[in-house]
Enzyme design. Sequence first.
Site, short mmCIF file in Angstrom:
data_model
loop_
_atom_site.label_atom_id
_atom_site.label_comp_id
_atom_site.label_asym_id
_atom_site.label_seq_id
_atom_site.Cartn_x
_atom_site.Cartn_y
_atom_site.Cartn_z
N GLU A 100 -5.67 -8.38 0.92
CA GLU A 100 -6.23 -8.02 2.23
C GLU A 100 -7.72 -7.71 2.11
OE1 GLU A 100 -4.38 -4.84 4.41
OE2 GLU A 100 -2.38 -5.66 4.12
N GLU A 123 0.80 -1.23 0.00
CA GLU A 123 0.00 0.00 0.00
C GLU A 123 0.84 1.29 0.00
OE1 GLU A 123 -3.02 -0.01 2.97
OE2 GLU A 123 -3.97 -1.75 2.11
C1 GCO Z 1 -3.37 -1.69 5.49
C2 GCO Z 1 -2.32 -2.48 6.03
C3 GCO Z 1 -2.67 -3.31 7.22
C4 GCO Z 1 -3.81 -2.78 8.09
C5 GCO Z 1 -5.15 -3.31 7.63
C6 GCO Z 1 -6.27 -2.81 8.52
O1 GCO Z 1 -3.99 -2.18 4.55
O2 GCO Z 1 -3.55 -0.57 5.96
O3 GCO Z 1 -1.78 -3.35 5.05
O4 GCO Z 1 -1.46 -3.24 7.87
O5 GCO Z 1 -3.60 -3.19 9.41
O6 GCO Z 1 -5.43 -2.85 6.36
O7 GCO Z 1 -6.30 -1.41 8.49
#
Ligand code: GCO
Length: 465
Positions: free
Chosen positions: A357, A169
């Site tokens: 994710e 990200e």
């Molecule tokens: C993100 C990160 C994760 C977060 C998850 C929840 O996507 O921000 O990869 O580390 O913890 O998304 O916010």
Amino acid sequence: MTPVRNEFPDSFAWGVSTAALQTEGAWNLDGKSPSVWDTFSTRKGKIHRGQHPKVACDFYNRYEDDVELLRILGIPNFRFSIAWSRVLPNGTGRINDKGMDFYKSLVDKLLENEIAPWPTLYHWDLPQLLEDKGGWTNRDILHWFEDFANTVGLSLGNRGIQNWMVLNEPMVFTGAGYFLGYHAPGKRGFANFIPAMLHAALCTRIGEEVLRSHQSEITIGSTYSCSYITPKTIREKDLIAAKRADALLNRLFVEPAVGLGFPLEDLPMLRPVEKWMKQGDDARLKANLDFIGVQNYTREVAEACWYVPYLKARLVNAKKRGVPHTEMQWEIYPEALYEMLVQFGRYQPDKPVIVTENGAAFPDVYDGSDAVQDPLRVQYLQKHIAQVSRAIKDGVPVSGYFVWTLMDNFEWAEGYRPRFGLIYNDFDTQKRIIKDSGRWYSDFLSGTDSGDLSSRAVLMDSSAK
Ligand code: GCO
């Protein structure tokens, strides 16, 4: 409609995602030097209730038990990240063998248990020593990152890892860390954000090329945060606001990576990046990604807002809109995942997209028994996995889905308050208790629909150490 495993291809990669800083702890153990998050969390007011990642889930010391939990749950793919300052305490140069040995042991343990390791090279935890030299705003990071990728590729390449991700990200770690200032290293403004944006975009290809140089038969992707953006009304100014928000939040990093360059026609305020670019940068923004990692949680509603500088747009908070939302005040809107898979699937139609994710934080309560009821998370996962199935049926080449996250962990500036895990973590005792959602995911993966995992209920507590 509750999804079932066999509506997906046998080759579909089901997994869970984690990150080093959020789970490992051992912040200064065995030669690791501080990361920007170790430093940032010492600054008053930056992290919820002054919490810090010094211990987190103590995954560094407990990884063998946690891999056993993955085995018991039947989760076949495990995404984690490499803590840069654990393997290169000075940021470059001398390798910390003990730090690298941890990742070698983790990979070996996963493979022994027939669980595929999916490492992300960089998940936000830059060595503080490099931040002291400007961090992502310093173009030297292109060399630092190359050294990091080379070090990891040399040590972990050809150890059985088949799938890698380069960055996690970039929009979030550059936007929140170098423009808004509410993530580490807490820098603000365009003067910091624009060079960080350029250098992070260039490091996508650097990481991909270096990792591939150590191991030819691997698939390499990179992950992108995204939210389905809808305009609050059909008024022209709200439509423009939504388009601009989509360009910033969803397109800014994936489009250079696939050879489209920065979307400056919709983000004219970022045109100064052209002054930072050097001869050849344009061509070197394009990486050769075997897959795009889509990280979607929610839908955002955008409206025109005259007083927001540059963007002239703002996102209308889900709680204020009175819609179902999670502990993060993110709207529960499963169709968002479908829309993002369609949008990102268009960039490389001949290559897969993977949901690297997706998950939700809810106010989970542990009553001391051996179960944690989290029906909202079970429902969230069922509805979002159904949207993945819908996207595949509509021709999007989705080849995997990773739940964020294995167990409750350090949620950046929010500290430990938001619980995203399939496993509840009692941070006072480090006891792991499988939530109903973890049981459901396990049964979904095994193709059974019993909800009862009591025979496999596992309490991992400090006495087990
Ligand atoms: C993100 C990160 C994760 C977060 C998850 C929840 O996507 O921000 O990869 O580390 O913890 O998304 O916010």
